[in-house]
Design an enzyme around this catalytic site. Structure first.
Site, PDB file in Angstrom:
ATOM      1  N   GLY A 223       0.956   8.430 -14.489  1.00 48.54           N
ATOM      2  CA  GLY A 223       1.361   9.767 -14.077  1.00 48.54           C
ATOM      3  C   GLY A 223       0.607  10.239 -12.850  1.00 48.54           C
ATOM      4  O   GLY A 223      -0.499  10.796 -12.956  1.00 48.54           O
TER       5      GLY A 223
ATOM      6  N   THR B 161       3.866  11.260  -2.267  1.00 49.61           N
ATOM      7  CA  THR B 161       2.726  10.373  -2.084  1.00 49.61           C
ATOM      8  C   THR B 161       1.510  11.084  -1.493  1.00 49.61           C
ATOM      9  O   THR B 161       0.492  10.448  -1.245  1.00 49.61           O
ATOM     10  CB  THR B 161       3.114   9.197  -1.164  1.00 49.61           C
ATOM     11  OG1 THR B 161       3.781   9.684  -0.017  1.00 49.61           O
ATOM     12  CG2 THR B 161       4.017   8.219  -1.889  1.00 49.61           C
TER      13      THR B 161
ATOM     14  N   GLU C 182      -1.927  -3.155  -7.510  1.00 52.29           N
ATOM     15  CA  GLU C 182      -0.511  -2.813  -7.677  1.00 52.29           C
ATOM     16  C   GLU C 182       0.317  -3.343  -6.509  1.00 52.29           C
ATOM     17  O   GLU C 182       1.366  -3.969  -6.712  1.00 52.29           O
ATOM     18  CB  GLU C 182      -0.367  -1.302  -7.768  1.00 52.29           C
ATOM     19  CG  GLU C 182       1.057  -0.794  -7.802  1.00 52.29           C
ATOM     20  CD  GLU C 182       1.136   0.725  -7.675  1.00 52.29           C
ATOM     21  OE1 GLU C 182       1.915   1.327  -8.408  1.00 52.29           O
ATOM     22  OE2 GLU C 182       0.401   1.294  -6.823  1.00 52.29           O
TER      23      GLU C 182
END
Length: 387
Positions: A123, A131, A245
């Site tokens: 979250g 962003t 990521e």
């Protein structure tokens, strides 16, 4: 398609490919049509230990390198499957491993590794900030032995299918924080308890089956023990996880590009028009060859970024370039594949249109191409900050 793996990585690739054979195009087409979560696929990945790749062995995981994790995610995509249904469980691990308390790691990591719990929701993004993470408005206010959470998140993928969420919220008003990067805190939220206590999840229907959601917090109370690391340091905690990521998702993009190239090559050999295979025409074969070269170049950067990460370096530059190059290579290969197939590329039975829709996401998320270029311009090339 040739892969330049060590013996260990090659064995991992073979094992992933074997698992993925049990989830052919028919499975994914049915899930896509019904907008259903591929729970059976995620369970199979979990039981095989692939989603626990980055969890150390002492906590019940596989204890693999990020490079090995990249091979897992790449091969999932190259097999025609969709790793976005579970990839967050890999890269979220980095933040919990590095900054979680020993009690948090002991309580949650073995249960995540075994599949008892899923940690797949992150979250961060909000409707008004996108962003621009430092402008997020979700608040966490300390009240005795609890925090009270108020606010909203968007694009929180897999929120309906996760037991735990890493949540970033502001604990100190921005104007009172010591610096613009201070005052944000990270929490590990028990989502099943939260759903009974002020949290609401609303699915967002998108062009691909990505399980995206809005999440609303209406005076949600969570225990103070849910805080990860120190209060106010959450932004710096998620930054290191973002490198992992981007590298992992870049590896997925390489897998997608390989799938498109293999699919197009096979079709171009077999499809005959004007009494000759269409792949004999340079107008067909050149775009395939170009997509292959672009993919291979991006693949080198992904491998390099993973190795810098595994060696303990700070791969901000490499991770961003890997994500940029791989996502663009994947999208170029997707467009080429549709063009090679012609009208049949739009037919569901070939899976090209589904993968085409899925591949489009990654030049936008989890960070857009323009923001990566801004990062490289400012932090690598020394140009003035543009935002």
């Amino acid at each position: 398609m040739q892969n330049h793996d060590t013996d260990d990585l090659a064995e991992i690739r073979r094992a992933v490919a074997s698992l993925c054979e049990g989830f052919p195009g028919e499975y994914w087409r049915a899930k896509d049509a019904a907008r259903e979560y591929p729970a059976e696929f995620v369970d199979a990945l979990t039981k095989a230990g692939f989603l626990a790749a980055l969890i150390p062995a002492e906590h019940g995981g596989s204890g693999l390198s990020l490079e090995a994790a990249c091979v897992i995610m790449e091969e999932i995509q190259a097999s025609g499957c969709n790793g976005s249904s579970a990839h967050a469980q890999m890269y979220i691990m980095n933040t919990l491993l590095r900054y979680g308390s020993e009690a948090q790691k002991a309580e949650y990591l073995p249960r995540i590794a075994s599949g008892e719990l899923r940690l797949q929701a992150f979250g961060v993004s909000e409707p008004t900030s996108g962003t621009d993470t430092l402008s997020l408005k979700t608040r966490a206010v300390r009240d005795g032995n609890e925090y009270i959470i108020t606010g909203q998140k968007i694009w929180t993928s897999r929120a309906e299918h996760s037991d735990l969420m890493l949540l970033l919220a502001r604990t100190t008003p921005r104007e009172q924080a010591a610096s613009k990067t201070e005052g944000l805190s990270l929490f590990l939220v028990d989502m099943q308890a939260a759903l009974q206590n002020g949290m609401t999840v609303k699915p967002i229907r998108t062009m691909m089956n990505h399980s995206s959601c809005e999440v609303f917090f209406d005076d949600l109370r969570i225990p103070a023990s849910a805080l990860v690391g120190e209060e106010g340091k959450g932004f710096r905690y998620i930054l290191s996880g973002m490198n992992a990521e981007r590298i992992l998702i870049a590896a997925e993009c390489i897998g997608d590009a390989k799938w498109f190239i293999e699919k197009a090559t096979g079709y171009a050999k077999d499809r005959n028009v004007f009494a000759r295979p269409i792949g004999q025409n340079q107008g067909v074969q050149f775009p395939i060859a170009r997509a292959y070269a672009q993919m291979r170049a991006a693949e080198l950067m992904v491998r390099h970024a993973a190795r810098v990460y595994d060696e303990g370096g700070n791969p901000g530059e490499e991770a961003n370039m890997a994500k940029l190059l791989a996502s663009e290579a994947s999208w170029a290969a997707a467009d080429m594949c549709i063009q090679t197939f012609g009208g049949f590329g739009f037919a569901e039975e070939y899976d090209v249109e589904r993968k085409f829709r899925e591949a489009r996401l990654y030049t936008v998320a989890p960070i857009s191409t323009n923001l990566i270029l801004s990062y490289l311009a400012e932090h690598v090339l020394g140009l003035p900050r543009s935002y």
